[in-house]
Design an enzyme around this catalytic site. Structure first.
Site: not given
Ligand code: NAP
Length: 233
Positions: A152, A148, A134
């Protein structure tokens, strides 16, 4: 006894390459995947182990091919590191739907595809370990990393669910969430003037934590998000 086998995605560079070197030093056979064959060849050279299976992790058929080829070749899958990632810098207002899907597919869907595909093989083999990569962005994204960070954050929750579902089968799942790490991906985001190397981790620092998850050397419980970043003075 044959060696334990680990699949590492995004193994052509950065954290993935460092993880290959670390796991090879711990006696693992490796299946290394990324889209660029020459990068994988270089990782194999540096790790002194591994076979390359080029693939695009955002494509389900590629993921399933990697897992089936691994099982045919080695007859076992002991560990999986979902490390491939994609982090374009784009505000939410400017991000196209195609870019959004590419971010979600490369980070989150790929992780789901791989976890689902290896699960029955690990179950048959009596257990295994999965480490999903992550990011600190999953709780505090830099400007432009909204998609993004969201992908994650999805990985954090997926890993927790996987840890619970895996426990009865002796399958442990962890999330490793790095801060700034000195790689090509990070340097596309920030220059050395903007963020000096004295504040970044080396890929090997993260690789050690990943290997500790796999080898059971950490006291953290499965499902936990393990944040790894430089202690700044
Ligand atoms: P990197 O050096 O840019 O390496 C990324 C690797 O992923 C490359 O081998 C790349 O190879 C592969 N990859 C990218 N898209 C792919 C795709 N669609 N299919 C298959 N492989 C793909 O990046 P890194 O910094 O080591 O990042 C590794 C992981 O750590 C990522 O998940 C990233 O989000 C996470 N992370 C990094 C940092 C940091 O500061 N560096 C911080 C937090 C989290 P090809 O392009 O050849 O496919």
């Amino acid at each position: 006894m044959s060696k334990p086998v680990a699949i590492i995605t995004g193994a052509g560079k950065g954290i993935g390459r460092a993880t290959a070197i670390e796991l090879a030093s711990r006696g693992y056979d490796l299946v290394l995947t990324a889209r660029t064959q020459s990068d994988l060849d270089e990782t194999i050279k540096q790790a002194g182990a591994g076979v390359a299976i080029p693939a695009d992790v955002s494509r389900l058929e590629d993921v399933e091919r990697v897992v089936v080829e691994t099982s045919k070749r080695f007859g076992r899958i002991d560990a999986l590191v979902n490390n491939a990632g994609y982090a374009p810098v784009r505000s939410i207002a400017q991000m196209t739907s195609d870019e959004w899907r590419q971010v979600i597919d490369t980070n989150l869907s790929a992780t789901f595809y791989f976890c689902r595909a290896v699960f029955p093989f690990m179950q048959q083999g009596g257990g295994g370990a999965i480490v999903n990569i992550s990011s600190l962005s999953s709780r505090d994204p830099f400007m432009g990393l909204g998609a993004y960070g969201a992908a994650k954050a999805g990985i954090n929750v997926l890993s927790l669910a996987l840890a619970r579902e895996g426990e009865p089968h002796n399958i442990a799942a962890y999330t490793v969430a790095p801060g700034a790490v000195e790689t090509g991906m990070f340097r596309q985001l920030l220059t050395k003037d903007q963020y000096p190397p004295s504040k970044t981790l080396e890929p090997a620092d993260v690789a050690r934590v990943i290997a500790q998850c796999i080898c059971g050397d950490l006291k953290h419980s499965a499902g936990e998000v393990i944040y790894v970043h430089k202690r700044l003075k």
